[in-house]
Design an enzyme around this catalytic site. Sequence first.
Site, short mmCIF file in Angstrom:
data_model
loop_
_atom_site.label_atom_id
_atom_site.label_comp_id
_atom_site.label_asym_id
_atom_site.label_seq_id
_atom_site.Cartn_x
_atom_site.Cartn_y
_atom_site.Cartn_z
N SER A 66 0.92 -1.00 0.25
CA SER A 66 -0.17 -0.14 -0.09
C SER A 66 0.73 1.47 -0.02
O SER A 66 1.99 0.90 0.36
CB SER A 66 -0.99 0.15 1.59
OG SER A 66 -1.31 1.53 1.33
N TYR B 116 -1.86 -1.06 9.89
CA TYR B 116 -1.63 -1.19 8.74
C TYR B 116 -0.63 -0.65 8.19
O TYR B 116 0.04 -1.42 7.23
CB TYR B 116 -3.16 -0.13 7.69
CG TYR B 116 -3.37 -0.04 7.15
CD1 TYR B 116 -3.96 -1.58 6.32
CD2 TYR B 116 -2.59 0.34 6.10
CE1 TYR B 116 -3.68 -1.75 5.23
CE2 TYR B 116 -2.92 0.48 4.72
CZ TYR B 116 -4.32 -0.65 4.19
OH TYR B 116 -4.40 -0.93 2.66
P1 NAP Z 1 -11.54 -5.49 -0.42
O1 NAP Z 1 -12.69 -5.26 -1.15
O2 NAP Z 1 -12.30 -5.45 1.36
O3 NAP Z 1 -11.53 -7.04 -0.51
C1 NAP Z 1 -10.11 -8.29 0.70
C2 NAP Z 1 -10.90 -9.07 0.08
O4 NAP Z 1 -9.81 -10.07 1.30
C3 NAP Z 1 -12.30 -9.45 0.75
O5 NAP Z 1 -13.05 -10.25 0.44
C4 NAP Z 1 -11.97 -9.94 2.27
O6 NAP Z 1 -13.17 -10.95 2.76
C5 NAP Z 1 -10.57 -11.00 2.29
N1 NAP Z 1 -10.52 -11.00 3.53
C6 NAP Z 1 -10.18 -9.88 4.86
N2 NAP Z 1 -9.87 -10.88 5.87
C7 NAP Z 1 -8.82 -12.53 5.14
C8 NAP Z 1 -8.41 -13.67 5.53
N3 NAP Z 1 -7.82 -13.11 6.97
N4 NAP Z 1 -8.67 -14.57 4.96
C9 NAP Z 1 -9.00 -14.43 3.61
N5 NAP Z 1 -8.89 -12.93 3.20
C10 NAP Z 1 -9.54 -12.11 3.83
O7 NAP Z 1 -10.48 -5.01 -0.24
P2 NAP Z 1 -9.17 -4.33 -1.05
O8 NAP Z 1 -9.50 -2.72 -1.50
O9 NAP Z 1 -9.37 -4.96 -2.96
O10 NAP Z 1 -7.61 -4.78 -1.04
C11 NAP Z 1 -6.73 -5.53 -1.67
C12 NAP Z 1 -5.52 -5.20 -1.04
O11 NAP Z 1 -5.04 -4.33 -1.35
C13 NAP Z 1 -5.53 -5.76 0.43
O12 NAP Z 1 -4.28 -6.07 0.97
C14 NAP Z 1 -5.57 -3.74 0.74
O13 NAP Z 1 -4.68 -3.67 1.64
C15 NAP Z 1 -5.02 -3.67 -0.38
N6 NAP Z 1 -4.70 -1.68 -0.51
C16 NAP Z 1 -6.31 -1.22 -0.81
C17 NAP Z 1 -6.29 -0.25 -1.24
C18 NAP Z 1 -7.93 0.53 -1.55
O14 NAP Z 1 -7.59 1.38 -1.29
N7 NAP Z 1 -8.62 -0.38 -1.27
C19 NAP Z 1 -5.32 0.24 -1.25
C20 NAP Z 1 -4.29 0.06 -0.83
C21 NAP Z 1 -3.74 -1.12 -0.53
P3 NAP Z 1 -14.23 -9.71 3.45
O15 NAP Z 1 -15.33 -9.24 2.44
O16 NAP Z 1 -14.50 -10.98 4.48
O17 NAP Z 1 -13.47 -8.63 4.65
#
Ligand code: NAP
Length: 257
Positions: free
Chosen positions: A144, A157
């Site tokens: 991130s 985080y």
């Molecule tokens: P998201 O839409 O919430 O998708 C994350 C997925 O991971 C969800 O389906 C979630 O399930 C699942 N998950 C959470 N904890 C888990 C566990 N213990 N075991 C298995 N699956 C799990 O998030 P995203 O925005 O796509 O994020 C993906 C990655 O990008 C993350 O590492 C996040 O930190 C990173 N990121 C995101 C952003 C942003 O702005 N969106 C920015 C920088 C980095 P649930 O729905 O049940 O929680």
Amino acid sequence: MSQLFAKKVAAITGAGSGIGRALAIGLAQEGATVHIADRNAEGLAETAELIGAGDARAFMTELDVSSEIQVGSWIEQIGSTSGRLDAAFNNAGITGPALPIENYPLEDFQRVIAVNLQSVFLGMKYQIPLIKRSGGGAIVNTASVAALTGPGGMSAYAASKHGVHGLTRVAAMENAVHGIRVNAIAPGWTETPMVVANSQQNPGFAALARNAIPAKRGGRPEEIAAAAIWLASNAASYVTGHMLTVDGGMTIGGFEL
Ligand code: NAP
């Protein structure tokens, strides 16, 4: 049409939503057989449906990425089902609460570290031997912009994502000789379902945040996935140990004119 991942096998965590879903769809479009994992079974099923109903190239596993037993058996299952692993994307993550350090509960801190950092360690621990047996490949971990910055309230985080950067570099160092490249992506503000829902609840804050990004908008999950897919592809064959920011300029620093 030539496909970057024809006959290749990819593993993606957090594939039930957001960036992980975009990764799974993008990799399948590039010809990969995809093994998708998430704790959210419904989200996984939707991703599989979007990839193409009945497609024999998408396999789903419901798991918790912080569990060694579950991650180990998922990778073992990939070995027995597909016989190989060419590309792995350790992407699942959570944000945790937004609180100053003195008020941050230890339990929450430990949970964020387990889901965001321990998961990447466990993923690579089990993926590397299978990728080695497959003759080499690539790993891309999702960090991130919080791996480069210190957003207030986000101690766990930011610590977890700085850790993902460090683990990525160590794994790259250890495995270059085995033909395994290990890189990370550092997404900025990305319009995944979680961010979209938060923006609807707090439109004023969302407008301020978007305005602070030089590109004046959040990223689309597909834009983040495209960078990760490039890093895992042969087009990036000499890139390893790198963390690629994909943030619309959010971390350039300095000031606009
Ligand atoms: P998201 O839409 O919430 O998708 C994350 C997925 O991971 C969800 O389906 C979630 O399930 C699942 N998950 C959470 N904890 C888990 C566990 N213990 N075991 C298995 N699956 C799990 O998030 P995203 O925005 O796509 O994020 C993906 C990655 O990008 C993350 O590492 C996040 O930190 C990173 N990121 C995101 C952003 C942003 O702005 N969106 C920015 C920088 C980095 P649930 O729905 O049940 O929680």
